[in-house]
Design a protein around this motif. Structure first.
Motif, PDB file in Angstrom:
ATOM      1  N   ASN A   1       0.838  -1.211   0.000  1.00  0.00           N
ATOM      2  CA  ASN A   1       0.000   0.000   0.000  1.00  0.00           C
ATOM      3  C   ASN A   1       0.867   1.254   0.000  1.00  0.00           C
ATOM      4  O   ASN A   1       0.636   2.220   0.720  1.00  0.00           O
ATOM      5  CB  ASN A   1      -0.961   0.009   1.181  1.00  0.00           C
ATOM      6  CG  ASN A   1      -2.089  -0.979   1.015  1.00  0.00           C
ATOM      7  OD1 ASN A   1      -2.101  -1.763   0.063  1.00  0.00           O
ATOM      8  ND2 ASN A   1      -3.042  -0.971   1.917  1.00  0.00           N
TER       9      ASN A   1
ATOM     10  N   ALA B   1      -3.345  -0.281   8.094  1.00  0.00           N
ATOM     11  CA  ALA B   1      -4.515  -0.658   7.312  1.00  0.00           C
ATOM     12  C   ALA B   1      -5.664  -1.015   8.240  1.00  0.00           C
ATOM     13  O   ALA B   1      -5.460  -1.499   9.356  1.00  0.00           O
ATOM     14  CB  ALA B   1      -4.203  -1.841   6.389  1.00  0.00           C
ATOM     15  N   LEU B   2      -6.856  -0.773   7.752  1.00  0.00           N
ATOM     16  CA  LEU B   2      -8.057  -1.216   8.441  1.00  0.00           C
ATOM     17  C   LEU B   2      -8.306  -2.682   8.126  1.00  0.00           C
ATOM     18  O   LEU B   2      -7.813  -3.203   7.114  1.00  0.00           O
ATOM     19  CB  LEU B   2      -9.245  -0.362   8.010  1.00  0.00           C
ATOM     20  CG  LEU B   2      -9.159   1.128   8.317  1.00  0.00           C
ATOM     21  CD1 LEU B   2     -10.318   1.873   7.657  1.00  0.00           C
ATOM     22  CD2 LEU B   2      -9.153   1.374   9.810  1.00  0.00           C
TER      23      LEU B   2
ATOM     24  N   THR C   1     -10.763  -4.114   6.834  1.00  0.00           N
ATOM     25  CA  THR C   1     -11.455  -4.300   5.550  1.00  0.00           C
ATOM     26  C   THR C   1     -10.724  -3.670   4.387  1.00  0.00           C
ATOM     27  O   THR C   1     -11.221  -3.723   3.254  1.00  0.00           O
ATOM     28  CB  THR C   1     -12.866  -3.707   5.647  1.00  0.00           C
ATOM     29  OG1 THR C   1     -12.769  -2.310   5.986  1.00  0.00           O
ATOM     30  CG2 THR C   1     -13.684  -4.421   6.710  1.00  0.00           C
ATOM     31  N   GLU C   2      -9.576  -3.067   4.633  1.00  0.00           N
ATOM     32  CA  GLU C   2      -8.854  -2.362   3.574  1.00  0.00           C
ATOM     33  C   GLU C   2      -8.101  -3.342   2.681  1.00  0.00           C
ATOM     34  O   GLU C   2      -7.525  -4.324   3.159  1.00  0.00           O
ATOM     35  CB  GLU C   2      -7.891  -1.366   4.203  1.00  0.00           C
ATOM     36  CG  GLU C   2      -7.217  -0.434   3.219  1.00  0.00           C
ATOM     37  CD  GLU C   2      -6.379   0.612   3.920  1.00  0.00           C
ATOM     38  OE1 GLU C   2      -5.584   1.283   3.232  1.00  0.00           O
ATOM     39  OE2 GLU C   2      -6.519   0.751   5.163  1.00  0.00           O
ATOM     40  N   ASN C   3      -8.100  -3.066   1.379  1.00  0.00           N
ATOM     41  CA  ASN C   3      -7.422  -3.930   0.426  1.00  0.00           C
ATOM     42  C   ASN C   3      -5.909  -3.747   0.538  1.00  0.00           C
ATOM     43  O   ASN C   3      -5.404  -2.626   0.655  1.00  0.00           O
ATOM     44  CB  ASN C   3      -7.885  -3.602  -0.997  1.00  0.00           C
ATOM     45  CG  ASN C   3      -7.513  -4.698  -1.972  1.00  0.00           C
ATOM     46  OD1 ASN C   3      -7.847  -5.860  -1.765  1.00  0.00           O
ATOM     47  ND2 ASN C   3      -6.822  -4.336  -3.044  1.00  0.00           N
ATOM     48  N   LEU C   4      -5.161  -4.863   0.490  1.00  0.00           N
ATOM     49  CA  LEU C   4      -3.709  -4.848   0.604  1.00  0.00           C
ATOM     50  C   LEU C   4      -3.094  -5.173  -0.743  1.00  0.00           C
ATOM     51  O   LEU C   4      -3.448  -6.178  -1.367  1.00  0.00           O
ATOM     52  CB  LEU C   4      -3.235  -5.857   1.651  1.00  0.00           C
ATOM     53  CG  LEU C   4      -3.861  -5.740   3.046  1.00  0.00           C
ATOM     54  CD1 LEU C   4      -3.309  -6.835   3.955  1.00  0.00           C
ATOM     55  CD2 LEU C   4      -3.605  -4.372   3.639  1.00  0.00           C
TER      56      LEU C   4
ATOM     57  N   ASN D   1      -2.274  -8.220  -5.661  1.00  0.00           N
ATOM     58  CA  ASN D   1      -3.377  -7.890  -4.773  1.00  0.00           C
ATOM     59  C   ASN D   1      -3.580  -9.031  -3.776  1.00  0.00           C
ATOM     60  O   ASN D   1      -3.792 -10.182  -4.164  1.00  0.00           O
ATOM     61  CB  ASN D   1      -4.645  -7.655  -5.591  1.00  0.00           C
ATOM     62  CG  ASN D   1      -5.789  -7.143  -4.744  1.00  0.00           C
ATOM     63  OD1 ASN D   1      -5.622  -6.898  -3.561  1.00  0.00           O
ATOM     64  ND2 ASN D   1      -6.951  -6.985  -5.340  1.00  0.00           N
TER      65      ASN D   1
ATOM     66  N   SER E   1      -8.209  -8.183   1.604  1.00  0.00           N
ATOM     67  CA  SER E   1      -8.241  -7.530   2.908  1.00  0.00           C
ATOM     68  C   SER E   1      -7.704  -8.459   3.984  1.00  0.00           C
ATOM     69  O   SER E   1      -7.670  -9.679   3.823  1.00  0.00           O
ATOM     70  CB  SER E   1      -9.666  -7.104   3.259  1.00  0.00           C
ATOM     71  OG  SER E   1     -10.514  -8.240   3.330  1.00  0.00           O
ATOM     72  N   SER E   2      -7.309  -7.861   5.099  1.00  0.00           N
ATOM     73  CA  SER E   2      -6.744  -8.646   6.189  1.00  0.00           C
ATOM     74  C   SER E   2      -7.807  -9.497   6.880  1.00  0.00           C
ATOM     75  O   SER E   2      -7.573 -10.671   7.161  1.00  0.00           O
ATOM     76  CB  SER E   2      -6.084  -7.712   7.210  1.00  0.00           C
ATOM     77  OG  SER E   2      -5.767  -8.409   8.378  1.00  0.00           O
TER      78      SER E   2
ATOM     79  N   VAL F   1      -2.482  -3.843  11.304  1.00  0.00           N
ATOM     80  CA  VAL F   1      -3.936  -3.783  11.126  1.00  0.00           C
ATOM     81  C   VAL F   1      -4.569  -3.327  12.431  1.00  0.00           C
ATOM     82  O   VAL F   1      -4.363  -3.941  13.485  1.00  0.00           O
ATOM     83  CB  VAL F   1      -4.499  -5.148  10.692  1.00  0.00           C
ATOM     84  CG1 VAL F   1      -5.995  -5.057  10.468  1.00  0.00           C
ATOM     85  CG2 VAL F   1      -3.788  -5.639   9.439  1.00  0.00           C
TER      86      VAL F   1
END
Length: 650
Positions: free
Chosen positions: A236, A243-244, A246-249, A284, A287-288, A317
């Motif tokens: 990222n 990162a949250l 639900t955030e995409n990594l 990609n 999310s975590s 996270v």
């Protein structure tokens, strides 16, 4: 009047002065002084209902500011003009004449062959060979024996990395360095002018330090040498990312001079990945999905014939640490807080008594990390009434604290609140409170939350408790002087007494040997009568006489007299309550007569021991503990008993 006539007139005047001598100077005509007017500037009368207009005073340094502005603009123009006129035109590095370099992978210690023409029969004095490294390009010495007009041979040093090779023109480099020195000197002069004009901070115009640039890439001077180079490996767009859940990594990389690339997860946390030679330069991961604080680590390994290099990225996270300060409790032993039908902090508190303030804070982070934020730090501001500034912050004595969700905060657990000890010397009159809770690190995130509470707490003056202690020897057992002193002072958290003045009838080592059996009612009351007789020998100044012994588990007290045994501050406080003319309360088999107790002789509030900074007894799932003036265990002073003794101490 024409110029000629003026000349003639001037000559006539001169002639007259010559003939008659110097002319007398004419006295200047006195003009009548203008009377100062109060109607307004320039004698104008102000309009009815409007004040007279006055010119704003001229700033004494306005002229200096204009002069400074002209100087700065002039310096800036001269700076720009000098930079344009003196900038060298020729490049410092070049790759002229190079048509090819060694193909394939070159490792440390192997020979690099550079082919071309026009290199010169021997190395020119002002030309050096440049090889790329991880931090730019460096010069490398080439023996004259391996330098010819069409070929240059050099051994690859250990710092060499893949990149474009070329030549450094030292004469051009010196001209560029001289140009930079000139820029620095003029930049320093401008900074001095700005400082003299009162500009404290300014953008630095100094050029960067002298650094050897790399030669341009021409398509024929690229060399694969040394181990691979990982120019970029990010998650990222950061090496250490936040990162949250639900955030995409997304992983991105840039690798040079590698035959094999492998990307894998390190450890068991985070989206799984283990790929070799992935297509493209990004991957990609999704999310975590973490439900609590987590740290995911990923590693890139690049390999070629010369070796392997690695680089790691980390993602932490977490969610934003939201905290809400919900209230505070001021307690000197017992206090109303959050109790139905009772006003918070309505139990009276005494001036000059050590006080504990319990701060309640909660969080709601949608179940993440079990709705807990560890590592929170609490601070307390205090300001006495009538004063316009705050005291310095007081840190909570139990920092750091785990902040919990509202339903998970247990008032009976002292670790669930921020507990501040307010020394007795600072407990005066009325105090106003403000709070700040900060989270230095919650999965890489931080936050600060404050509350300036308009409510305050008033502290009431009460009388000092004067205690005269007598040591009784019974059944061969005598309490020590230190034990007696400690026993009396230990009652302070249980009773509304601000200070205890303690002494023993002289001599201090005097011990009363009682012939009475303290294990029976008759013997105990006979010893009590002896204590009263001893007290009558002294002047009565309102002291409380306390006789202490050891080896028995009984006590009696009334009318500022009591007998008890060392080793149980609850019983000592109980008998001291009798000495304040309180009766028993009907619980645990205590004998009548009884004092009324609206709470059924129970302690429905949460006790707090300021000396130990903890809750001394579990209130047993809300049913409370027994009142101090009853029997049974555990016991503590209820708000009712506290209030009765408080009223007698005023």
């Amino acid at each position: 009047m024409s110029a000629k006539k003026r000349t003639t007139k001037k000559a006539k005047n001169t002639k007259r002065k010559t003939a008659k001598g110097p002319a007398r100077k004419s006295r200047p005509t006195k003009k009548p002084a203008r009377r100062p007017t109060r109607t307004g500037p320039r004698g104008r009368k102000p309009r009815p209902g409007r004040p007279p207009r006055r010119r704003p005073p001229r700033h004494p340094r306005r002229a200096d500011r204009r002069l400074c502005l002209r100087r700065i603009l002039g310096l800036a123009n001269r700076f720009a003009q000098w930079a344009r006129d003196h900038k060298p035109a020729e490049p410092v590095t070049h790759a002229d004449g190079i048509t090819s370099v060694s193909s394939g992978q070159i490792c440390t210690g192997q020979t690099i062959v550079i082919s071309g023409n026009g290199f010169g029969a021997t190395p020119p004095a002002h030309i050096s060979l440049l090889l790329p490294s991880e931090d730019g390009c460096r010069e490398v010495d080439v023996p004259s024996s391996t330098w010819s007009d069409t070929e240059i041979r050099v051994v690859a040093p250990d710092w060499a990395r893949a990149g474009c090779i070329g030549f450094l023109d030292k004469d051009a480099q010196e001209r560029h360095n001289s140009y930079r020195r000139g820029l620095r000197a003029r930049s320093d002069a401008m900074a001095k002018t700005l400082s003299n004009c009162g500009v404290r901070r300014s953008v630095s115009m100094r050029p960067r330090r002298d650094r050897t640039p790399c030669p341009p890439c021409t398509g024929s001077n690229y060399l694969r040498v040394g181990v691979p180079v990982i120019r970029r490996f990010l998650l990222n767009h950061r090496a250490v990312a936040l990162a949250l859940p639900t955030e995409n990594l997304t992983l991105t990389w840039e690798v040079d001079n590698a035959d094999t690339i492998r990307i894998r997860r390190v450890g068991a946390a985070g989206p799984a990945v283990d790929v070799t030679n992935p297509a493209g330069t990004s991957l990609n991961l999704g999310s975590s999905g973490a439900t609590g604080l987590a740290e995911h680590r990923y590693r890139l390994a690049a390999t070629n014939a010369c070796g392997s290099v690695e680089a790691d990225v980390v993602v932490k996270v977490a969610v934003e640490p939201r905290i809400r300060i919900t209230g505070f409790e001021v307690t000197q032993g017992i206090q109303h807080f959050g109790r139905t039908g009772k006003t918070d902090n309505s139990v009276d508190c005494a001036v000059g008594k050590s006080t504990v303030l319990r701060l309640y804070a909660e969080t709601d982070i949608a179940g993440f990390n079990n709705d807990q934020i560890p590592g929170a730090v609490g601070e307390l501001h205090m300001m006495p009434a009538g004063r316009g500034y705050w005291d310095p912050y007081i840190p909570a004595s139990n920092n750091p604290v785990v902040v919990r969700a509202p339903g998970n905060i247990d008032r009976a657990d002292e670790s669930h609140t921020f507990n501040f000890m307010i020394p007795a010397s600072r407990v005066t009159g009325e105090l106003r409170f403000a709070f700040r809770v900060s989270v230095p690190d919650f999965g890489g995130r931080s936050g600060a939350f404050g509350r300036d509470v308009g409510d305050s707490k008033s502290f009431i003056n009460i009388k000092t408790l004067d205690v005269v202690c007598v040591r009784y020897t019974w059944n061969g057992s005598t309490p020590s002087l230190a034990d007696v002193r400690g026993e009396v002072l230990s009652i302070r958290p249980l009773m509304p007494v601000s200070d205890v003045r303690f002494w023993i009838p002289q001599p201090e080592d005097e011990v009363v040997t009682t012939p009475h059996n303290l294990g029976t009612d008759d013997g105990l009351f006979d010893a009590f009568d002896d204590l009263e007789d001893l007290a009558d020998e002294y002047e009565d100044n309102g002291e409380y006489w306390v006789a202490m012994s050891a080896g028995f588990n009984r006590g009696v007290g009334w009318d500022r007299r009591q007998i008890c045994y060392v080793g149980n501050r609850i019983k000592t406080s109980h008998e001291l309550g009798h000495a304040h003319k309180l009766n028993h309360v009907d619980i645990g088999g205590a004998a009548d007569p009884y004092d009324d107790h609206d709470d059924g002789a129970k302690v429905l509030d949460i006790p707090f021991d300021s000396s130990a900074m903890d809750v001394p007894a579990d209130p047993n799932a809300g049913t409370g503990i027994n009142d101090l003036m009853g029997y049974g265990n555990p016991r503590w002073s209820s708000s009712i008993t506290w209030g009765r003794i408080f009223a007698k101490r005023q």
